[in-house]
Design a protein around this motif. Sequence first.
Motif, mmCIF file in Angstrom:
data_model
loop_
_atom_site.group_PDB
_atom_site.id
_atom_site.type_symbol
_atom_site.label_atom_id
_atom_site.label_comp_id
_atom_site.label_asym_id
_atom_site.label_seq_id
_atom_site.Cartn_x
_atom_site.Cartn_y
_atom_site.Cartn_z
ATOM 1 N N LEU A 143 0.827 -1.203 0.000
ATOM 2 C CA LEU A 143 0.000 0.000 0.000
ATOM 3 C C LEU A 143 0.860 1.251 0.000
ATOM 4 C CD1 LEU A 143 -2.691 1.462 0.190
ATOM 5 C CD2 LEU A 143 -2.642 1.113 2.677
ATOM 6 N N ARG A 163 -14.590 4.480 -4.737
ATOM 7 C CA ARG A 163 -14.065 5.825 -5.014
ATOM 8 C C ARG A 163 -12.779 5.775 -5.824
ATOM 9 N NH1 ARG A 163 -10.580 9.744 -3.054
ATOM 10 N NH2 ARG A 163 -9.761 8.477 -1.356
ATOM 11 N N TRP A 164 -11.872 4.875 -5.462
ATOM 12 C CA TRP A 164 -10.604 4.788 -6.185
ATOM 13 C C TRP A 164 -10.782 4.181 -7.571
ATOM 14 C CZ3 TRP A 164 -6.406 7.434 -5.512
ATOM 15 C CH2 TRP A 164 -6.109 7.959 -4.257
ATOM 16 N N LEU A 176 -4.230 1.281 -5.816
ATOM 17 C CA LEU A 176 -4.729 1.780 -4.537
ATOM 18 C C LEU A 176 -6.134 1.247 -4.252
ATOM 19 C CD1 LEU A 176 -3.472 5.467 -4.508
ATOM 20 C CD2 LEU A 176 -2.934 3.694 -2.826
ATOM 21 N N ALA A 177 -6.937 1.114 -5.297
ATOM 22 C CA ALA A 177 -8.301 0.606 -5.118
ATOM 23 C C ALA A 177 -8.306 -0.791 -4.516
ATOM 24 C CB ALA A 177 -9.041 0.610 -6.450
ATOM 25 N N HIS A 227 -6.426 -1.982 -2.288
ATOM 26 C CA HIS A 227 -5.980 -2.039 -0.896
ATOM 27 C C HIS A 227 -6.835 -1.187 0.030
ATOM 28 C CE1 HIS A 227 -2.211 -4.412 -0.978
ATOM 29 N NE2 HIS A 227 -2.326 -4.169 -2.275
ATOM 30 N N GLN A 228 -8.070 -0.903 -0.357
ATOM 31 C CA GLN A 228 -8.957 -0.139 0.507
ATOM 32 C C GLN A 228 -9.735 -1.071 1.422
ATOM 33 O OE1 GLN A 228 -8.534 3.224 0.448
ATOM 34 N NE2 GLN A 228 -6.953 2.557 -1.011
ATOM 35 N N ASN A 229 -10.006 -0.605 2.624
ATOM 36 C CA ASN A 229 -10.658 -1.440 3.630
ATOM 37 C C ASN A 229 -12.179 -1.415 3.548
ATOM 38 O OD1 ASN A 229 -8.240 -2.290 4.851
ATOM 39 N ND2 ASN A 229 -8.108 -0.366 6.003
ATOM 40 N N SER A 230 -12.742 -0.466 2.837
ATOM 41 C CA SER A 230 -14.199 -0.379 2.742
ATOM 42 C C SER A 230 -14.621 -0.389 1.281
ATOM 43 C CB SER A 230 -14.704 0.910 3.407
ATOM 44 O OG SER A 230 -14.342 2.041 2.626
ATOM 45 N N GLN A 280 0.833 4.117 -2.826
ATOM 46 C CA GLN A 280 0.570 5.499 -2.453
ATOM 47 C C GLN A 280 1.674 6.414 -2.989
ATOM 48 O OE1 GLN A 280 -2.250 6.622 -0.658
ATOM 49 N NE2 GLN A 280 -1.469 8.609 -1.357
ATOM 50 N N GLU A 310 -14.570 3.161 -0.261
ATOM 51 C CA GLU A 310 -13.281 3.663 -0.722
ATOM 52 C C GLU A 310 -12.794 2.896 -1.948
ATOM 53 O OE1 GLU A 310 -11.121 6.380 0.409
ATOM 54 O OE2 GLU A 310 -13.248 6.764 0.764
ATOM 55 N N MET A 311 -13.104 1.612 -2.004
ATOM 56 C CA MET A 311 -12.748 0.834 -3.187
ATOM 57 C C MET A 311 -13.442 1.412 -4.420
ATOM 58 S SD MET A 311 -13.312 -3.244 -3.866
ATOM 59 C CE MET A 311 -12.385 -3.625 -2.363
#
Length: 244
Positions: free
Chosen positions: A35, A70-71, A58-59, A61-64, A39, A67-68
């Motif tokens: 991550l 969004r990226w 980045l998408a 490795h998002q926890n929600s 970044q 956020e996935m």
Amino acid sequence: MADEGSGRVDPELPVVWLCVEGMRAEADGQAGRALGLFQQAWEIAADDYEACIAAHYLARHQNSPEEMLRWNQECLERADRVGDARVDGFYPSLYVNLGQACRRLGRTAEAHTYFARAAERVGEAPEGQYGDWNRFAIAEGLRETASESAGEVFEGEDEAGGDSARRHLDAAVDGRVRELVARWCARDDLMALALTLPAYLGYLGTEGDRVRLRSALHMVHAVRRLPDDEQSELGAVIGATALE
């Protein structure tokens, strides 16, 4: 993207180098380091093309799911801004990723539309295993969201569900093929599975897909290595109106 065999990503770009190192960290189980590398890639991206590549990783490795999504949306927006051949091969997986993120959020109609858009551009994905993965993921996404999205309409899709209906294999034929595949799996009939699964799992309902599936089933039938009842059933499936 850089890990997907597109053949269009310059490995000398610092952003690409960082993403490759991030993938190596992923493979080693170092999610935090991966991550951080992705970044860094995002922070040094010099243009929309480089930002598109970094946003893709980045998408992952998002926890929600929010956020996935969004990226993944960021990644799509950057690809749209690039607007040239460098990103053409990105679109099938971009739409698949957006569809999967929407599914996790319960936005099934929106997910179905993204999978349909991926199907429209699947021919732009590089051939080989990466292209096959895209086909399989798109077909699976369309199947799993078709019934769930019934009655829902996402902006940009008509009430009939756009052109998604043509992507579905006739339910009766699909069930019969699944039953045959299950029996081949149970007894490890690798030849029958190897011939059939790519065409079946990647079926998107085009004329080319229909021809590929029928040809694959016909090859299994022609070898005549199946038990008599399966041989007869397979012949009946091949002769079904949906595959004529």
